[in-house]
Design an enzyme around this catalytic site. Sequence first.
Site, PDB file in Angstrom:
ATOM      1  CG  PHE A 280     -11.803  -0.860  -9.931  1.00 28.91           C
ATOM      2  CD1 PHE A 280     -12.789  -0.540  -9.008  1.00 28.91           C
ATOM      3  CD2 PHE A 280     -12.206  -1.215 -11.217  1.00 28.91           C
ATOM      4  CE1 PHE A 280     -14.144  -0.582  -9.346  1.00 28.91           C
ATOM      5  CE2 PHE A 280     -13.550  -1.251 -11.566  1.00 28.91           C
ATOM      6  CZ  PHE A 280     -14.517  -0.932 -10.629  1.00 28.91           C
TER       7      PHE A 280
ATOM      8  CB  THR B 192      -3.505   0.661  -2.608  1.00 31.02           C
ATOM      9  OG1 THR B 192      -3.183   1.263  -1.353  1.00 31.02           O
ATOM     10  CG2 THR B 192      -4.008   1.714  -3.583  1.00 31.02           C
TER      11      THR B 192
ATOM     12  CE  LYS C 111      -6.623  -8.536   9.362  1.00 33.47           C
ATOM     13  NZ  LYS C 111      -6.822  -9.857   8.750  1.00 33.47           N
TER      14      LYS C 111
HETATM   15  N1  HSE Z   1      -5.164 -12.623   4.421  1.00 34.25           N
HETATM   16  C1  HSE Z   1      -6.136 -12.102   5.345  1.00 34.25           C
HETATM   17  C2  HSE Z   1      -6.783 -13.290   6.063  1.00 34.25           C
HETATM   18  C3  HSE Z   1      -7.154 -11.284   4.592  1.00 34.25           C
HETATM   19  O1  HSE Z   1      -6.455 -14.442   5.727  1.00 34.25           O
HETATM   20  O2  HSE Z   1      -7.560 -13.085   6.975  1.00 34.25           O
HETATM   21  C4  HSE Z   1      -7.940 -10.302   5.401  1.00 34.25           C
HETATM   22  O3  HSE Z   1      -7.147  -9.335   6.027  1.00 34.25           O
END
Ligand code: HSE
Length: 348
Positions: free
Chosen positions: A12, A100, A228
Amino acid sequence: MTQSYKIGIIGFGTVGQGIAEILHLKRKSLEETYGFRFQVVGIADPVKGMVYNPEGLDLAKALEAARSGTRLEDLGIGEAGWDSLKLIREGALDILLEITPTNLQTGGPGLTHLREALSRGIHVATTNKGPIALAYPELKALADQHGAILKFEGTVLSGTPVFNLRAYGLPAASIREIRGIVNGTTNYILTQMAQGKSYEEALKEAQAKGYAETDPTADVEGHDALAKAVILANVILGGSLHPDQVPCTGITGITLEDVQTAQQEGKKWKLIARAWVEDGTVKAEVRPQKIGPEDPLYAIDGVMNAVAFETDVLGSVTIVGPGAGSWEAGYALLSDMIEIHRILQTRR
Ligand code: HSE
């Protein structure tokens, strides 16, 4: 058809509060437009508190407490004595929102939460990159085995659609390559450096604006972008890459001089995450690249993110949008929940 869902929120913090605010604001329109009714029955967060109420928690009060630093147990809105695992095991949840913090080495508590929920047939929406980057094939198989739906739109580009764009906007297109600027912190730093700021000054600003991960090493060394890239490779291109197998270089080796030289050449340095298919094998990489105005990613400056799909039928298709933030990532969870609702309607 209207359907009511019992939702549990684990985590949260900024994003957990973001989705709670959006749910609270859109409660009526979600029911009217989509037939989506919900009760948030449990919230578990080690700092904000842990409460459960099978009749639904008062979200406005929970948000107020989170902002003011009052622990949720002290509000009288639900039972105390709950924790994240008890919420999954005993909370009679239909949908778990797992929010989380990301751990890219072990998957963190998020991986345990996802395994526990999916093996009980609980549908999951998550923004947590660790479990999806490290264990997507396993988690997808677990979800399928137990009739659960696993959604994670917010792991790449937050609420800006990437997986839903591929699924619904580009159906049946073959995608041979995906390139993206998927980390806002590094793009912000490189953009600021192009305007003459030092790396250190730009990083401090990115931290102050809340873009950077708790430990910004994950941003500047490329690990966040790597997670990613692996997710894009495994989910969209059908790979089975582990982050350890993917070459990754961050932006710490890029000097102010490099950035200025590129500018004189009419080019820009960008941290590019790339996933592609080569001789039938799915590959990925993260590294800084000097790109020119002909590249669809050239114009993506500041904290903005973008992903470009190379397709067989349309050529290059690029989506540009925010990649982080409370409502931005919170919205990803909402779009996932509506998608879960849609899928469940087709099952009935
Ligand atoms: N720290 C990451 C960014 C946050 O700067 O894009 C999102 O995943």
